[in-house]
Structures are given as structure tokens and as C-alpha cells.
Design an enzyme around this catalytic site. Structure first.
Site, short mmCIF file in Angstrom:
data_model
loop_
_atom_site.label_atom_id
_atom_site.label_comp_id
_atom_site.label_asym_id
_atom_site.label_seq_id
_atom_site.Cartn_x
_atom_site.Cartn_y
_atom_site.Cartn_z
N ARG A 144 19.84 40.24 26.30
CA ARG A 144 20.44 39.76 27.54
C ARG A 144 20.93 40.88 28.46
NH1 ARG A 144 23.79 34.54 25.09
NH2 ARG A 144 21.97 33.17 24.96
N HIS A 197 29.30 35.41 30.68
CA HIS A 197 28.99 34.36 29.71
C HIS A 197 29.74 34.47 28.39
CE1 HIS A 197 26.65 31.36 27.60
NE2 HIS A 197 26.16 32.25 26.74
#
Length: 665
Positions: free
Chosen positions: A343, A410
Site C-alpha cells: 500500500r 487508513h
């Protein structure tokens, strides 16, 4: 089933002095409604008793338990019912109903080397997780998590979790970022077990349903204020019952913190409004360290303008990222893994595309996630929630057009430092020391299995493995019914004084104004790419914002369901997390995982691993950055930093440690 204690019913009929005025506080709860705690099958709390040792203004109730769990998401529920299953009289304190915990929002899945799609091995999962952490993860904890993963998923299946299935009836496993076979040499792994794109929802409801089999006492809509510490030991927590304004001291031999992350320190995030780092802040106020808070994960695909999560499972099912030129640009940044790189790599690549003018939309400030080349039947069966979310928040029909996406905060890799047993640790004179009576698990903790960057679908695994580990560790060292350690008569006095101060504070700045200032400062100064000058300015701005906390203004002077007060308490918690995050980032003069410095673009290890280490002089501990940050905040908001070594050894010879190397996908 709701019940009312005799002592509790007397408690709320006493006369209270609130804010200098005498008010008759009649009982707000009757036998027909929930009083001090809500229990479906939990034990009746016969230990509860009235106390006036810390306040004559607020009703105070004392409770005794073998163990207290703070938080009722995936990690908290697994710890709580694990303890109850072992016979411990357990309380679970949560500020919202368990199934409203943020675990419910997890979409993609849970990793485990089941080998349902191809041959797999938990050691390959171990390798991928160490590599994904950019060699900041502790390899003993990663060993424990990945080895326990297959059994943990099968346990969930036995609890009734309705996993998606292959045509042969096995648990379906999709591809996810950073996952490989044969130690990175065998191609893409399919390791992510899922329930379509609603895995977190299914996991949370499965765990909650399972928890109702056991004798756990749930204290729902109770806001934990602080730990009760005595002589370096944790002896419980103090909490506010939001329903009636009573204060509760929970005395326990073992306390588990499972309060989740602190994503709401940033302006744009995928986190629920309840993700305010409560446990992290409680530990900080207790004078204990937090670990690696500078490592904040930006998920590549938050919906542009809304921040809502679009699962990595979209790319696992075949979705691709494209720029304004229609190019699948990840092929340039990660030639092998492409859109399924880790990510941090994908988020940085997207940011570079936008910076270099290849962004989409009229302002060229986002990119597109394309799914419409996939069969509609696949989208309907594997990604039904995403199809709905994209239509609601972006007005996009995923079968016909791409979704506008942008990296969004996140996950917090850092948290409360623990060992692989879930025991909270400090670092004294170069050695890790366990804090007696205190445990942590889930996103609130830093075991550290994620290091500088978490792999997708390792978070749900983290919850169940380490929630269970906390219960097992407590069961190994304690027995149900053992005497509960004593606390001082005035334990929790400072917490009540702070609550009372905030309730009647009449400064010039609203809670919401201070919160938005903090969030925008973090968003603008500690984003995907960071530089020293911007971070330093952010530190100064955030410290200035923190100094105005004494000038805050609240409006609700009541005590029953005072959300103004609760949001202000949450802001105090967020501020402590934000300060440690940005000061830790400013101090770390390197780029590693999610922490990308434009003025220090390389990872600084004890050796230069891009070259043979033979003949190299090993850098001293103070000269390299492959080490954990330990941060403290004093009562005036001053942040101090220390460091502790990364654990490179595994638990046994069944798994060989992975030496640092250049990280590429």
C-alpha cells in the site's frame, strides 16, 4: 436482559452538587431499563458498591473483576470471550454497541496460508509480512501471527463465519497486495480469505454472536477515561457511564486495551468518528510509551472527495489504476506486482502521478480505479458492497465507468508497545520490561507485526490472533477468582477533576474548531510525502493548538448523554496521538515504509543492504534508523523520544529469520 443493583438504585437518588448548585438527582434508571451495565448472559455484578472517596459531585461505583477489556471490536471481543471461556469474571467496557465498532468497516479479508487456491505455506506469509514491514516488524511476533493464521481462520469458520466459497466448497481466497509464493519467487499468492467485500462486518457479528455464549459482563456506552496505576502496575480503569453520568472504577488484576486506532487525527480518513485513540492516550497519560506512531498508512483507494474506503480486494479481483492518459501506471513503479504492490508503494506512486500532471478530473487531483472491464457477475458476487458505495458516494456505476480515488489515511501501524503475548512493555536500561497487569491488542497495539507498513488483510488477522493471545497469556499467569489488587481510595481523582473541568469550561474556542485545526495541520504537514521543514512547521503549529486546549468552550452543562463533553474528551486523546505522530516523524531522518521523507529518500539501516555487507562497518544504534520509536508526552504537551531495537529473531527453528534487503515489488 437488563437488571438493577440495589446499591445502584440507591446511588442515583442521592443529592448531588453539580457546578456549585445543589440538584436532586432522582434515579435515571428503573428495573425496566438498562442501568449500570447491559448484559445478555453476563454475571450479575454483585461486587458493585457506592463510593464517595473521589467525588461528592458525581455518583461513583466500584466494581471488582478478574479481567477488564476496554473496547469491543474484533480484538476486544476475542479477548473478552476468551477470558470468560477460561472462567475469568470479565468485564468488557465499550463506548458504543459492539457491532458498531470500526471492525465492521473492514472489507477485503483476512490472510491465512490455507492453500485453497494453490500450494501455500505460512512461512511464505511470514516472509511477505517482514518484507512488507520494511524490516521494522518484530520477527518473533510475525512468526507467531502467521503460524497461528490458518487455525484462526478455521476457528472463525467453526464459529459460523460465512466465508465466500470456491466451486469445490473451500474458503475462497483472493489476491492481495504484497503477497507472494516461495519467498517472493513464486508469483502472486491468493491468501486473503473473504466474505465478498464485507469481511469485517461478518467477522464482528460472528465474534459478537460467539461472545454471547459466555459469562461476559458488557458495559455498553461507557467511556473509559484513564488507567488505574499503582506502583507501576495496572489495576483497572475508570470510566464514565454516558447514559446517566455516573463514574465507575473497575478494579481488576488484568486489563486489556483494545480501543482501535486514531485515524481521526487527520482531516481525510477512512476511520469512523469513534476512532480517537482512547487507549493510546490513556497509556500516554499513565506515563508509559507509545511506539512508532509516525507510521500512518495511507490506503491508495479512498473515494475522492468522500474518503470512504474502496477495498484493495477490487485490485485483487482484477481492477487496475489508470491516470488521465488511460495508462496503467503501476507497471512503471512495480513491474512485477503492479497494482498489487504494497500500500505504501501504491499510494506514493499515485501521488507522483498527480504531482507530475497526470491526474484525472478537471483539477487533475486524483486517479481512476477501473473495474468495468470485469464481468458484471464477478462484481455482483465478489464486490457487491463496493458497487453500492461507489454509486452512493461517487455517483459511479462501476460496470460502466471508473471510480475516482485518492490516498486516504487508513491505519496506524504504531500503538501501545507489546510483546507477542500481548503484554504491554516499556524499555528500561536497554531491556524490555513487562508492565504488570496491562495488555493490548488490535490496532491500539504495536506488537510489532506491521512495522513501517501493514499488508492488506493482516489487520483482521492481527485482531483475532492477538486478542486470543491476551486471553491465553492471562490464563497462563493467573487463575479465576484470585484476589484483586487494591487501589488507593482517591484513585481516579484526577480523571474526575478533568471531566468536571471540561464540562464547565467556558473559553473562546469550540471543540469542533480545535479539532478541525488539528486535523488539517496533520493532513497538510504529515501526509504521504514529508519534508523536514514542513514537519517542523507542523510540530510548532500542533503544539500551539495543543496549548489552546485550556481555552476550549463547551456548551452542554448536563451529565446525561453529554456528547459535547465526550467529544472534548476524545479531542484530548486525539491531540496526544497527533503530537507523538508528528514529532516522531520529524525526528526520523530516513524513508521507511509509510514514512516517506523527500529530504531523506533512502532507508538507513545498520548496513547498506544494496551492497554486500562483507567489509562494511556496522553503524552504531544511534547512527541508523532500523529501530522502534518510543514516545512520551508530559502534562504540558512536551514530546520526548527514545528508541528500542527491532527483534530479528524468530520463536524457534521452524521459521528462519529474514535478513534486511532492498524492498521492491
Amino acid at each position: 436482559m437488563a437488571f438493577l443493583n440495589v446499591a445502584s438504585s440507591r446511588l442515583l437518588s442521592k443529592t448531588l452538587q453539580l457546578g456549585g448548585r445543589v440538584q436532586n438527582c432522582t434515579a435515571t434508571c428503573t428495573a425496566a431499563t438498562r442501568n449500570f451495565h447491559f448484559s445478555v448472559y453476563g454475571r450479575k455484578d454483585t461486587s458493585a458498591k457506592l463510593s464517595d472517596s473521589i467525588s461528592t459531585q458525581y455518583p461513583v461505583v466500584d466494581h471488582d473483576f478478574d479481567a477488564v477489556v476496554v473496547g469491543a471490536g474484533g480484538a476486544g471481543l476475542r479477548a473478552a470471550f476468551g477470558l470468560s471461556e477460561a472462567g475469568f469474571n470479565t468485564a468488557c467496557i465499550t463506548k458504543l454497541f459492539p457491532t458498531r465498532s470500526h471492525t465492521v468497516a473492514a472489507q477485503g479479508g483476512i490472510n491465512a496460508a490455507l492453500g485453497n487456491m494453490e500450494d501455500d505455506d505460512w512461512r511464505w506469509h511470514f516472509y511477505d509480512t517482514v518484507k512488507g514491514s520494511d524490516w521494522l516488524g518484530d520477527q518473533d511476533a510475525i512468526h507467531y501471527m502467521t503460524e497461528q493464521a490458518p487455525a484462526s481462520v478455521i476457528e472463525l469458520e467453526n464459529y459460523g463465519m460465512p466465508f465466500s466459497r470456491t466451486e469445490q466448497g473451500k474458503i475462497y481466497q483472493r489476491a492481495f497486495g504484497g503477497q507472494s509464493l516461495k519467498f517472493g519467487k513464486g508469483g502472486q499468492a491468493h491468501r486473503c480469505c473473504c466474505v465478498a467485500d464485507r469481511t469485517g462486518h461478518s467477522l464482528l457479528h460472528t465474534l459478537y454472536g460467539r461472545s454471547l455464549r459466555y459469562d461476559t459482563s458488557y458495559f455498553v456506552e461507557y467511556f473509559a477515561l484513564d488507567l488505574l496505576m499503582e506502583n507501576g502496575e495496572c489495576r483497572g480503569v475508570i470510566a464514565l457511564c454516558m447514559e446517566d453520568g455516573s463514574i465507575h472504577r473497575f478494579r481488576a488484576k488484568n486489563t486489556v486495551i483494545a480501543t482501535g486506532g486514531y485515524g481521526r487525527t487527520f482531516f481525510s480518513c477512512t476511520s469512523a468518528h469513534t476512532c480517537t485513540g482512547d487507549g493510546t492516550a490513556m497509556v500516554t497519560r499513565a506515563g508509559l510509551p507509545c511506539q512508532d506512531l509516525e507510521f500512518v498508512q495511507f490506503h491508495p483507494t479512498g473515494i475522492y472527495g468522500a474518503g470512504c474506503l474502496i477495498t484493495e480486494g477490487c485490485r485483487g479481483e482484477g481492477g487496475i489504476l489508470i491516470n488521465s492518459e488511460g495508462e496503467r501506471f503501476m507497471e512503471r513503479y512495480a513491474p512485477v506486482a503492479k497494482d498489487l504492490a504494497s500500500r505504501d508503494v501504491v499510494s506514493r506512486s499515485m501521488t507522483i502521478e498527480i504531482r507530475e500532471g497526470r491526474g484525472c478530473g478537471k483539477d487533475k487531483d486524483h486517479v481512476y480505479l477501473q473495474l468495468h472491464h470485469l464481468p458484471p457477475s464477478q462484481l455482483a458476487s465478489r464486490l457487491p458492497g463496493i458497487s453500492e458505495t461507489a454509486m452512493i458516494f461517487a455517483g459511479v456505476d462501476v460496470t460502466k465507468e471508473p471510480i475516482p480515488v485518492l490516498p486516504t489515511v487508513h491505519y496506524n501501524m504504531g500503538g501501545i508497545p507489546t510483546n507477542y503475548k500481548g503484554q504491554v512493555i516499556t524499555h528500561v536500561n536497554g531491556e524490555d520490561r513487562v508492565v504488570p497487569g496491562l495488555y493490548a491488542c488490535g490496532e491500539a497495539a504495536s506488537a510489532s507485526v506491521h512495522g513501517a507498513n501493514r499488508l492488506g488483510a493482516n489487520s483482521l488477522l492481527d485482531l483475532v490472533v492477538f486478542g486470543r493471545a491476551c486471553a491465553l497469556s492471562i490464563a497462563e499467569s493467573c487463575k479465576p477468582g484470585e484476589p484483586v489488587p487494591s487501589i488507593k481510595e482517591n484513585a481516579g481523582e484526577e480523571s474526575v477533576a478533568n471531566l468536571d473541568k471540561l464540562r464547565f469550561t467556558n473559553g473562546s474556542t469550540r471543540t469542533s474548531e480545535l479539532r478541525i485545526n488539528m486535523q488539517k495541520t496533520m493532513q497538510n504537514h504529515a501526509a504521504v510525502f514529508r519534508t523536514g521543514s514542513v514537519l517542523k512547521e507542523g510540530c510548532e503549529k500542533l503544539s500551539a493548538i495543543n496549548s489552546t486546549m485550556d481555552d476550549i468552550k463547551t456548551f452542554d452543562r448536563g451529565i446525561v448523554w453529554n456528547t459535547d463533553l465526550v467529544e472534548t474528551l476524545e479531542l484530548q486523546n486525539l491531540m496526544l496521538c497527533a503530537l507523538q505522530t508528528i514529532y516522531g516523524a520529524e525526528a526520523r531522518k530516513e524513508s521507511r515504509g509509510a514514512h516517506a521523507r523527500e529530504d531523506y529518500k533512502v532507508r538507513i539501516d545498520e548496513y547498506d543492504y544494496s551492497k554486500p555487507i562483507q567489509g562494511q562497518q556496522k553503524k552504531s544504534f544511534s547512527e541508523h534508523w532500523r529501530k522502534h520509536t518510543l514516545s512520551y508526552v508530559d502534562g504540558k504537551g512536551k514530546v520526548s523520544l527514545e528508541y528500542r531495537p527491532v527483534i530479528d529473531t524468530t520463536l524457534n527453528e521452524d521459521c528462519v529469520s529474514v535478513p534486511p534487503a532492498i524492498r521492491s515489488y
